[in-house]
Design a protein around this motif. Sequence first.
Motif, PDB file in Angstrom:
ATOM      1  N   THR A  10       0.874  -1.245  -0.037  1.00 37.27           N
ATOM      2  CA  THR A  10       0.178   0.095   0.003  1.00 37.27           C
ATOM      3  C   THR A  10       0.647   1.267   0.029  1.00 37.27           C
ATOM      4  O   THR A  10       0.362   2.318   0.330  1.00 37.27           O
ATOM      5  CB  THR A  10      -1.202   0.139   1.287  1.00 37.27           C
ATOM      6  N   GLN A  11       2.103   1.074  -0.678  1.00 37.23           N
ATOM      7  CA  GLN A  11       2.954   2.234  -0.599  1.00 37.23           C
ATOM      8  C   GLN A  11       3.536   2.427  -1.924  1.00 37.23           C
ATOM      9  O   GLN A  11       4.666   1.752  -2.422  1.00 37.23           O
ATOM     10  CB  GLN A  11       4.111   2.233   0.511  1.00 37.23           C
ATOM     11  N   PHE A  12       3.031   3.633  -2.756  1.00 33.96           N
ATOM     12  CA  PHE A  12       3.668   3.910  -4.000  1.00 33.96           C
ATOM     13  C   PHE A  12       4.748   5.026  -3.578  1.00 33.96           C
ATOM     14  O   PHE A  12       4.359   5.822  -2.858  1.00 33.96           O
ATOM     15  CB  PHE A  12       2.637   4.436  -5.150  1.00 33.96           C
ATOM     16  N   GLU A  13       5.857   4.876  -4.260  1.00 36.20           N
ATOM     17  CA  GLU A  13       6.704   6.128  -4.287  1.00 36.20           C
ATOM     18  C   GLU A  13       6.890   6.666  -5.616  1.00 36.20           C
ATOM     19  O   GLU A  13       7.130   5.592  -6.641  1.00 36.20           O
ATOM     20  CB  GLU A  13       8.042   5.707  -3.786  1.00 36.20           C
ATOM     21  N   LEU A  14       6.896   7.890  -6.185  1.00 40.01           N
ATOM     22  CA  LEU A  14       7.374   8.274  -7.374  1.00 40.01           C
ATOM     23  C   LEU A  14       8.494   8.739  -7.495  1.00 40.01           C
ATOM     24  O   LEU A  14       9.207   9.556  -6.706  1.00 40.01           O
ATOM     25  CB  LEU A  14       6.159   9.596  -7.701  1.00 40.01           C
ATOM     26  N   GLU A  15       9.384   8.074  -8.356  1.00 38.53           N
ATOM     27  CA  GLU A  15      10.821   8.130  -8.759  1.00 38.53           C
ATOM     28  C   GLU A  15      11.181   8.263 -10.110  1.00 38.53           C
ATOM     29  O   GLU A  15      10.278   8.079 -10.955  1.00 38.53           O
ATOM     30  CB  GLU A  15      11.868   6.928  -7.896  1.00 38.53           C
ATOM     31  N   TYR A  44      -0.876  -4.748  -4.672  1.00 37.21           N
ATOM     32  CA  TYR A  44      -0.594  -3.280  -3.667  1.00 37.21           C
ATOM     33  C   TYR A  44      -1.089  -3.644  -2.320  1.00 37.21           C
ATOM     34  O   TYR A  44      -0.579  -3.040  -1.388  1.00 37.21           O
ATOM     35  CB  TYR A  44      -1.595  -2.337  -4.484  1.00 37.21           C
ATOM     36  N   GLU A  45      -2.122  -4.400  -2.146  1.00 31.95           N
ATOM     37  CA  GLU A  45      -2.683  -4.738  -0.974  1.00 31.95           C
ATOM     38  C   GLU A  45      -1.935  -5.655   0.181  1.00 31.95           C
ATOM     39  O   GLU A  45      -1.654  -5.580   0.986  1.00 31.95           O
ATOM     40  CB  GLU A  45      -4.101  -5.120  -0.904  1.00 31.95           C
ATOM     41  N   HIS A  46      -1.785  -6.725  -0.814  1.00 32.14           N
ATOM     42  CA  HIS A  46      -1.121  -8.145   0.008  1.00 32.14           C
ATOM     43  C   HIS A  46       0.237  -8.501  -0.466  1.00 32.14           C
ATOM     44  O   HIS A  46       0.859  -9.310   0.333  1.00 32.14           O
ATOM     45  CB  HIS A  46      -2.127  -9.238  -0.362  1.00 32.14           C
ATOM     46  N   GLY A  47       0.935  -7.883  -1.518  1.00 29.18           N
ATOM     47  CA  GLY A  47       2.180  -8.095  -1.936  1.00 29.18           C
ATOM     48  C   GLY A  47       2.586  -9.409  -2.240  1.00 29.18           C
ATOM     49  O   GLY A  47       3.766  -9.785  -2.534  1.00 29.18           O
ATOM     50  N   GLU A 323      -1.791   6.807  -5.869  1.00 29.10           N
ATOM     51  CA  GLU A 323      -2.216   6.150  -4.458  1.00 29.10           C
ATOM     52  C   GLU A 323      -3.621   6.225  -4.391  1.00 29.10           C
ATOM     53  O   GLU A 323      -4.278   5.401  -3.773  1.00 29.10           O
ATOM     54  CB  GLU A 323      -1.359   6.694  -3.326  1.00 29.10           C
ATOM     55  N   ALA A 324      -3.982   7.253  -4.732  1.00 26.86           N
ATOM     56  CA  ALA A 324      -5.528   7.683  -4.391  1.00 26.86           C
ATOM     57  C   ALA A 324      -6.423   7.008  -5.305  1.00 26.86           C
ATOM     58  O   ALA A 324      -7.438   6.236  -5.050  1.00 26.86           O
ATOM     59  CB  ALA A 324      -5.856   9.029  -4.598  1.00 26.86           C
ATOM     60  N   ALA A 325      -6.024   6.703  -6.626  1.00 26.52           N
ATOM     61  CA  ALA A 325      -6.663   5.971  -7.516  1.00 26.52           C
ATOM     62  C   ALA A 325      -6.680   4.510  -7.118  1.00 26.52           C
ATOM     63  O   ALA A 325      -7.648   3.763  -7.347  1.00 26.52           O
ATOM     64  CB  ALA A 325      -5.678   5.760  -8.777  1.00 26.52           C
ATOM     65  N   MET A 330     -10.042   0.045  -4.623  1.00 29.02           N
ATOM     66  CA  MET A 330     -10.391  -0.965  -3.609  1.00 29.02           C
ATOM     67  C   MET A 330     -11.581  -0.787  -3.170  1.00 29.02           C
ATOM     68  O   MET A 330     -12.314  -1.846  -2.495  1.00 29.02           O
ATOM     69  CB  MET A 330      -9.457  -0.813  -2.423  1.00 29.02           C
ATOM     70  N   GLU A 331     -12.556   0.028  -3.559  1.00 34.96           N
ATOM     71  CA  GLU A 331     -14.019   0.218  -3.103  1.00 34.96           C
ATOM     72  C   GLU A 331     -14.788  -0.817  -3.740  1.00 34.96           C
ATOM     73  O   GLU A 331     -14.405  -1.213  -5.204  1.00 34.96           O
ATOM     74  CB  GLU A 331     -14.413   1.737  -3.310  1.00 34.96           C
ATOM     75  N   PRO A 332     -15.778  -1.383  -3.045  1.00 33.68           N
ATOM     76  CA  PRO A 332     -16.378  -2.542  -3.697  1.00 33.68           C
ATOM     77  C   PRO A 332     -17.200  -2.147  -5.063  1.00 33.68           C
ATOM     78  O   PRO A 332     -17.338  -3.065  -5.807  1.00 33.68           O
ATOM     79  CB  PRO A 332     -17.476  -3.062  -2.630  1.00 33.68           C
ATOM     80  N   ALA A 333     -17.700  -1.034  -5.105  1.00 34.97           N
ATOM     81  CA  ALA A 333     -18.334  -0.694  -6.255  1.00 34.97           C
ATOM     82  C   ALA A 333     -17.716  -0.145  -7.390  1.00 34.97           C
ATOM     83  O   ALA A 333     -17.987  -0.099  -8.610  1.00 34.97           O
ATOM     84  CB  ALA A 333     -19.371   0.592  -6.023  1.00 34.97           C
ATOM     85  N   ALA A 334     -16.326   0.163  -7.209  1.00 25.05           N
ATOM     86  CA  ALA A 334     -15.150   0.429  -8.312  1.00 25.05           C
ATOM     87  C   ALA A 334     -15.245  -0.605  -9.472  1.00 25.05           C
ATOM     88  O   ALA A 334     -15.252  -1.822  -9.180  1.00 25.05           O
ATOM     89  CB  ALA A 334     -14.056   0.671  -7.654  1.00 25.05           C
TER      90      ALA A 334
END
Length: 343
Positions: A10-15, A44-47, A323-325, A330-334
């Motif tokens: 759950t951690q993106f970095e922009l490089e 993203y969530e579980h690796g 990250e926000a995307a 992850m929202e159920p209706a997405a």
Amino acid sequence: MRTAVLAEPTQFELEERPRPSPGPDDVLVAIRDVGICGSDVHYYEHGRIGDYVVDYPLVLGHESAGEVVDVGEEVTGLEPGDRVALEPGVPCRRCAHCKRGDYHLCEDVRFMATPPHDGAFTEYVSWPADFAYQLPENVSTAEGALCEPLSVGIHACRRGDVGTGDTVLVAGAGPIGLLAMEAARAAGATDIVVSDVVEEKLDFAAERGADLTVDVTETDLETAIDEYTDGVGADVVVEASGADPSIQSTVDAVRRGGTVVLVGLADEATVPFDVLEVIDNEIDVHGSFRYKNTYDAAIDLLADDAVDVEGIVDFESPLDDIEAAFQRAMEPAAIKGMITFDP
Ligand SMILES: NC(=O)c1ccc[n+]([C@@H]2O[C@H](COP(=O)([O-])OP(=O)(O)OC[C@H]3O[C@@H](n4cnc5c(N)ncnc54)[C@H](O)[C@@H]3O)[C@@H](O)[C@H]2O)c1
Ligand SMILES: C[C@@H](O)[C@H](N)C(=O)O
């Protein structure tokens, strides 16, 4: 080039990474659109997904398309300015599976965003030219990116031999189920039933042309299919949820002599399955893994307006807001998020 790197769960970095140079057989592509797939969200969530474990850092994203900006010296047929969809799995081309033509079953496939291979949430990707498919003028790069999940649907329908006049049950109205529905319609299916457990998903499938939707939390699937088919059953069931009860119910919903195609990945490898029913009713059960030789067909279907893929995109976001995307995905209706890049 700006790259979104999954640095830890759950951690993106922009490089900033160096822009690659194309090898002799490669094209360098400025990425324009990348879809967010359920597998990206899972990593993203579980690796990890099953045996595929992320060795951080990893670049996610495998549903991509963009514009060619450079080509290797051996490349013919593509040139700077061409817009292309990238097929994300490049096989070894040498093993028994590749030589048999089943290149999607190659065990040494280099598949974008499947550990340890990086994906396309980055500004430039160098990719073998024969896995970059030119898009005609009337097909957008967003549609090009969605050739990937559409390919999963096309391959599933091919595995099920979906044909003219068929009744097809698609179990699960996520992106894969919705695009399997598009592929089934394009293959000639005249009756498409969609099941799910989320009302909004079923409403969306109905808006997109499902002939019948079944909320399996309220209605028995076998009864609904029996009523719809006068007791015969569906010709083909495409299981695209991965939910155990749905997998189990496929054999009740399909007609005698019909075909079940398993696409959805169950949480556990073992799901109780009524084998006697499979034998007594002579049901063909097929696994469907990714796809092979589908991109040309997907692009032709899009160019002919025979399928709609962009309609499943419910949100877009620039790379900087990835990250926000992902939180939204992850929202159920997405349904389908798209990361877009400025030209
Ligand atoms: N075989 C392959 O090559 C391949 C490729 C891509 C994705 N997949 C798998 O396909 C599946 C679908 O992918 P997706 O991105 O659309 O996932 P998703 O999670 O967005 O969609 C799954 C849908 O199934 C629904 N569902 C849950 N329980 C159900 C039930 N009992 N009956 C009917 N529907 C139910 C969910 O509400 C959801 O709408 C996933 O398991 C994914 O891992 C397989
Ligand atoms: C096929 C692709 O869409 C799937 N997510 C995979 O990694 O296998």
